[in-house]
Design an enzyme around this catalytic site. Structure first.
Site, PDB file in Angstrom:
ATOM      1  N   ARG A  43       0.664  -1.157   0.100  1.00  0.00           N
ATOM      2  CA  ARG A  43      -0.012  -0.016   0.047  1.00  0.00           C
ATOM      3  C   ARG A  43       0.785   1.285   0.012  1.00  0.00           C
ATOM      4  O   ARG A  43       0.345   2.193  -0.491  1.00  0.00           O
ATOM      5  CB  ARG A  43      -0.929  -0.050   1.231  1.00  0.00           C
ATOM      6  CG  ARG A  43      -2.051   1.008   1.246  1.00  0.00           C
ATOM      7  CD  ARG A  43      -2.692   0.963   2.491  1.00  0.00           C
ATOM      8  NE  ARG A  43      -4.029   2.013   2.486  1.00  0.00           N
ATOM      9  CZ  ARG A  43      -4.078   2.871   3.485  1.00  0.00           C
ATOM     10  NH1 ARG A  43      -3.198   2.831   4.381  1.00  0.00           N
ATOM     11  NH2 ARG A  43      -5.231   3.734   3.216  1.00  0.00           N
TER      12      ARG A  43
ATOM     13  N   ILE B 266      -7.159   8.166  -0.458  1.00  0.00           N
ATOM     14  CA  ILE B 266      -7.084   6.483  -0.603  1.00  0.00           C
ATOM     15  C   ILE B 266      -7.794   5.968   0.730  1.00  0.00           C
ATOM     16  O   ILE B 266      -7.627   6.581   1.911  1.00  0.00           O
ATOM     17  CB  ILE B 266      -5.594   5.987  -0.438  1.00  0.00           C
ATOM     18  CG1 ILE B 266      -5.469   4.706  -0.504  1.00  0.00           C
ATOM     19  CG2 ILE B 266      -4.963   6.405   0.787  1.00  0.00           C
ATOM     20  CD1 ILE B 266      -3.980   4.120  -0.452  1.00  0.00           C
ATOM     21  N   SER B 267      -8.703   5.248   0.257  1.00  0.00           N
ATOM     22  CA  SER B 267      -9.767   4.663   1.358  1.00  0.00           C
ATOM     23  C   SER B 267      -9.071   3.773   2.228  1.00  0.00           C
ATOM     24  O   SER B 267      -7.866   3.522   2.038  1.00  0.00           O
ATOM     25  CB  SER B 267     -10.899   3.675   0.606  1.00  0.00           C
ATOM     26  OG  SER B 267     -11.541   4.332  -0.236  1.00  0.00           O
ATOM     27  N   GLN B 268      -9.635   3.965   3.494  1.00  0.00           N
ATOM     28  CA  GLN B 268      -9.023   3.059   4.600  1.00  0.00           C
ATOM     29  C   GLN B 268      -9.043   1.512   4.327  1.00  0.00           C
ATOM     30  O   GLN B 268      -9.981   1.298   3.475  1.00  0.00           O
ATOM     31  CB  GLN B 268     -10.075   3.362   5.860  1.00  0.00           C
ATOM     32  CG  GLN B 268      -9.503   2.835   7.226  1.00  0.00           C
ATOM     33  CD  GLN B 268     -10.519   2.905   8.157  1.00  0.00           C
ATOM     34  OE1 GLN B 268     -11.543   3.864   8.206  1.00  0.00           O
ATOM     35  NE2 GLN B 268     -10.493   2.150   9.432  1.00  0.00           N
TER      36      GLN B 268
END
Ligand code: SAH
Length: 223
Positions: free
Chosen positions: A43, A69-71
């Site tokens: 990530r 950026i999504s969790q």
């Protein structure tokens, strides 16, 4: 733009990623294929180098164009609800950092992803995993319109807060297809829904937890 050969995935990163997977399990993610995908994808490669040491915290981070950026928990949750099978044709709304896109590709989906922010879309030609995941196509456009020429899709994933169920996207879903949509419930919270298109064209609606996404906006940006 960062280049794959300049990036390093150290034992520290790998260890932190393993811990992240444990946290996701504790929070209730059970799909082993989803957990394996998150375990395999660095990530930190999708974030500015300033976030290198914190990239595996279970939280959203800022990316360009005031987006996020999504969790990881949200990525895992939405992906688990999608029940991806190898070869599924998936439409993703909100390419953002390309991290969620990569998770879908790692699960063997054929991914079509749309982004409305030009600056974010302009990063897609340098996608780091182009060779590893040739099963992704990037589009610049308004997700409310979908991709009518490439429809129908087995699955549709919306990764921004939707004010309503986008009619054109619903039309682009196959019979028995599933749409995962965080639908506005208040000004700050969305209800995660799984909508399945029944044989007679009507909808089976399942409701899950509440989340908080950046808004899904109409049109596309000029720069
Ligand atoms: N999946 C991304 C999430 C990014 S946040 C990731 O994990 O990195 C949501 C993204 O949806 C933003 O990049 C935003 O610009 C995009 N978006 C919002 N409305 C959209 C629309 N109508 N069409 C396409 N993308 C949209």
């Amino acid at each position: 733009m960062r280049k794959l050969e300049d990036l390093v995935d150290t034992y520290l990163h790998k260890g932190l990623r393993k811990k992240l997977v444990e946290i996701l399990k504790e929070k209730g993610i059970t799909d082993e294929a989803v957990l394996a995908a998150i375990h395999s994808i660095p990530r930190h490669y999708f974030l500015d180098s300033a976030f290198d040491k914190i990239a595996y915290e279970d939280r959203a981070f800022p990316i360009a164009s005031d987006q996020t950026i999504s969790q990881p928990y949200t990525v895992a949750y939405q992906t688990q609800l999608l029940q991806i099978k190898k070869g599924d044709k998936v439409l993703e709304i909100g390419t953002g950092s390309m991290y969620q896109t990569t998770v879908l590709a790692a699960l063997g989906a054929k991914v079509y992803t749309i982004e409305r922010q030009k600056q974010l879309f302009e990063q897609t030609p340098t996608y780091l995993f182009k060779n590893q995941y040739p099963n992704i196509e990037f589009f610049f456009g308004d997700g409310f319109e979908g991709l009518p020429l490439l429809a129908p899709f087995d699955k549709i994933l919306i990764t921004a807060a939707a004010p309503k169920i986008p009619e054109k996207l619903w039309e682009q879903l196959k019979v028995s297809g599933k749409m995962i949509i965080p639908l506005d419930e208040s000004e700050t919270a969305q209800r995660m829904l799984r909508l399945t298109k029944k044989r007679d064209g009507t909808v089976k609606r399942e409701a899950f937890d509440a989340f908080s996404f950046v808004p899904m906006l109409e049109g596309k940006t000029q720069k």
